[in-house]
Design an enzyme around this catalytic site. Structure first.
Site, PDB file in Angstrom:
ATOM      1  CG  ASP A  68      -2.068   0.970   1.092  1.00 36.68           C
ATOM      2  OD1 ASP A  68      -3.223   0.531   1.025  1.00 36.68           O
ATOM      3  OD2 ASP A  68      -1.805   2.197   1.047  1.00 36.68           O
ATOM      4  CB  ILE A  69       0.785   4.219  -2.180  1.00 38.06           C
ATOM      5  CG1 ILE A  69       1.870   5.085  -2.770  1.00 38.06           C
ATOM      6  CG2 ILE A  69      -0.472   5.013  -1.900  1.00 38.06           C
ATOM      7  CD1 ILE A  69       1.543   5.610  -4.167  1.00 38.06           C
ATOM      8  CG  ASN A 121     -12.144  -0.277   4.088  1.00 36.65           C
ATOM      9  OD1 ASN A 121     -12.498  -0.584   5.222  1.00 36.65           O
ATOM     10  ND2 ASN A 121     -10.950   0.218   3.828  1.00 36.65           N
ATOM     11  N   GLY A 163     -15.410   3.627   3.995  1.00 38.33           N
ATOM     12  CA  GLY A 163     -14.278   4.402   3.483  1.00 38.33           C
ATOM     13  C   GLY A 163     -13.613   3.816   2.261  1.00 38.33           C
ATOM     14  CD  GLN A 164     -14.941  -0.323  -2.246  1.00 39.62           C
ATOM     15  OE1 GLN A 164     -16.049  -0.584  -1.787  1.00 39.62           O
ATOM     16  NE2 GLN A 164     -14.430  -0.926  -3.297  1.00 39.62           N
ATOM     17  CG  HIS A 194      -8.762  -3.090  -2.269  1.00 36.59           C
ATOM     18  ND1 HIS A 194      -9.729  -2.381  -2.933  1.00 36.59           N
ATOM     19  CD2 HIS A 194      -8.473  -2.370  -1.155  1.00 36.59           C
ATOM     20  CE1 HIS A 194     -10.016  -1.278  -2.266  1.00 36.59           C
ATOM     21  NE2 HIS A 194      -9.276  -1.252  -1.169  1.00 36.59           N
ATOM     22  CG  HIS A 197      -6.803  -2.707   3.217  1.00 41.32           C
ATOM     23  ND1 HIS A 197      -6.068  -1.563   3.015  1.00 41.32           N
ATOM     24  CD2 HIS A 197      -8.016  -2.477   2.654  1.00 41.32           C
ATOM     25  CE1 HIS A 197      -6.811  -0.677   2.354  1.00 41.32           C
ATOM     26  NE2 HIS A 197      -8.000  -1.203   2.133  1.00 41.32           N
TER      27      HIS A 197
END
Ligand code: AMP
Length: 114
Positions: free
Chosen positions: A31-32, A87, A93-94, A100, A102
């Site tokens: 994740d960035i 999410n 909060g998607q 995906h 996490h």
């Protein structure tokens, strides 16, 4: 044609990502904006916008993602455990409309989640 999601662009190698795992059905990359020392996103290669868009035919793919996460955990040495978060929709909060998981690890996580 609908605009590609950022994750589709990573799958297509149009933008860079630190890929930690890939097979025919899914890809996993860092994740960035990591929320833990280890934070990887596990993404099906077929675009499914949200969990609510899953069809019965996607059951195998979603099961496959969990098996991939087991492999990633072993390869990355996540011996202390990890948390998997999905999410779905605005209240959760998607941000990216491409299903995906996490996978977060490397610190203690509270419960209930924030
Ligand atoms: P979500 O809020 O569940 O939709 O999560 C989307 C996640 O994608 C966030 O944690 C972002 O930090 C992450 N993200 C967005 N763009 C990128 C990117 N180019 N490479 C890696 N992670 C990204």
């Amino acid at each position: 044609m609908a605009e590609k999601t950022v994750f589709q662009r990573i799958i297509d190698r149009e933008i860079p990502a630190e890929i930690v795992y890939e097979d025919a059905e899914c890809i996993a990359f860092k994740d960035i904006r990591p929320q833990a020392p280890f934070h990887v996103l596990v993404v099906p290669k077929r675009v499914i916008p949200t969990l609510n868009d899953l069809s019965d035919a996607d059951a195998q793919t979603i099961g496959h993602l969990f098996v991939a996460m087991r492999t990633i955990a072993a390869e990355q040495g996540l011996t202390g455990g990890y948390r998997v978060v999905v999410n779905c929709g605005p209240d959760a909060g998607q941000e990216v409309m491409h299903v995906h998981f996490h996978m977060v690890a490397g610190r203690k996580f509270g419960w209930p989640p924030g």
